[in-house]
Scaffold this active site. Structure first.
Site, PDB file in Angstrom:
ATOM      1  N   HIS A 110      35.419  57.818  75.925  1.00 20.77           N
ATOM      2  CA  HIS A 110      35.846  59.171  76.260  1.00 20.77           C
ATOM      3  C   HIS A 110      34.666  60.114  76.483  1.00 20.77           C
ATOM      4  CE1 HIS A 110      34.801  60.671  72.195  1.00 20.77           C
ATOM      5  NE2 HIS A 110      35.167  59.467  71.809  1.00 20.77           N
ATOM      6  N   ASP A 111      34.846  61.014  77.431  1.00 23.44           N
ATOM      7  CA  ASP A 111      33.911  62.110  77.703  1.00 23.44           C
ATOM      8  C   ASP A 111      32.557  61.647  78.230  1.00 23.44           C
ATOM      9  OD1 ASP A 111      35.563  64.437  76.662  1.00 23.44           O
ATOM     10  OD2 ASP A 111      35.483  63.185  74.869  1.00 23.44           O
ATOM     11  N   GLY A 151      31.254  57.272  73.162  1.00 25.26           N
ATOM     12  CA  GLY A 151      31.647  58.530  73.763  1.00 25.26           C
ATOM     13  C   GLY A 151      30.492  59.468  74.043  1.00 25.26           C
TER      14      GLY A 151
END
Length: 275
Positions: free
Chosen positions: A135-136, A153
């Site tokens: 994520h991100d 992440g």
């Protein structure tokens, strides 16, 4: 067997598309022209797929995914599903895949969180089998990643970076433009632009001269990067003195400015050169 699939939430059919009868496409999708979706693929709601893209069999594309034009996602990939983050509370977030990007078999890309709102992979990237993008993360244009990567992440990867197979990358690490990261490494520090890294342990082994020449860098540009690396890594200067010398000696070099700006903004510290 195939049929023409509904677009834009099941209302309008696009005769240029080739969607297998067993594919599941939820309402709220927007599918461009000349798109192919294979058997048993699942496309969740609020997904956009650009013209000419191919989604192979058994692929799952999660809510909030934006796939560009002429992409290909190979069998078994899972793109845009919920992040593996205990803080995630179901907030809306995106997964953005740039035009011309290829995601090979069983690649997983998690959607973003409220921290940034999106996971982004740039145009014309090539992510090989069994890689995980958490994520991100933000990947630039033209990134190539070999099999078996595990990227935590909030990682940032610059343009035209190459990463070897079976590499693990700690969260919040940054990799600069045109770097080449060797296989079988654990990255816990940033990698400066144009670097060539080796493993066991991971260190900067030099600069990516061959890669730069293949990308059309001039002899003068390559020489400036080589000289900058000598100042930064070999002259045993303090970091502040090295930065000052680089700024003084290369006031007009965009490549050296890229190195200086990266080093100034490194929060995890950057990899040093092998002794």
């Amino acid at each position: 067997m195939a049929n023409n699939c509904p677009c834009a939430g099941g209302g309008k059919r696009n005769p240029t598309n080739n969607i297998h009868l067993t594919a599941i496409i939820e309402p709220g999708t927007v599918i461009g022209s000349n798109v192919k979706i294979g058997p048993y693929a699942v496309i969740e709601s609020d997904v956009e797929i650009g013209d000419g893209s191919v989604i192979d069999s058994h692929v799952v594309v999660g809510e909030g995914t934006r796939i560009g034009k002429n992409c290909r996602i190979f069998k078994g990939a899972a793109i845009g599903l919920e992040p593996q983050d205990k803080k995630y509370a179901g907030e809306k977030a995106l997964t953005i895949i740039g035009d011309g990007t290829i995601l090979r078999e069983f690649v997983t890309v998690n959607r973003g969180t409220s921290a940034s709102g999106a996971t982004k992979i740039g145009a014309n990237c090539w992510i090989m089998a069994y890689c995980h993008i958490a994520h991100d993360c933000v990947l630039g244009e033209g990134v190539t990643i070999s099999n078996g990567l595990a990227m935590a992440g909030h990682v940032t990867v610059g343009n035209f970076v190459t990463i070897g197979g079976v590499v693990a990358i700690h969260q919040f690490v940054k990799i600069g433009d045109y770097a080449m990261v060797g296989a079988f490494g654990l990255l816990v520090n940033d990698v400066v632009p144009y670097a060539l890294t080796g493993s066991d342990p991971v260190r900067v082994a030099g600069f990516n001269k061959v890669g730069l020449e293949r990308r059309g860098f001039t002899a003068d540009q390559v020489l400036n990067i080589k000289r900058a690396y000598k100042i930064l890594f070999r002259e045993e200067l303090s970091l502040n003195d090295a930065i000052s010398k680089l700024e003084t000696e290369f006031p007009d070099s965009a490549e050296v400015k890229n190195i200086v700006d990266f080093v100034k903004n490194s929060e995890r510290g950057f990899l040093r050169m092998k002794s």
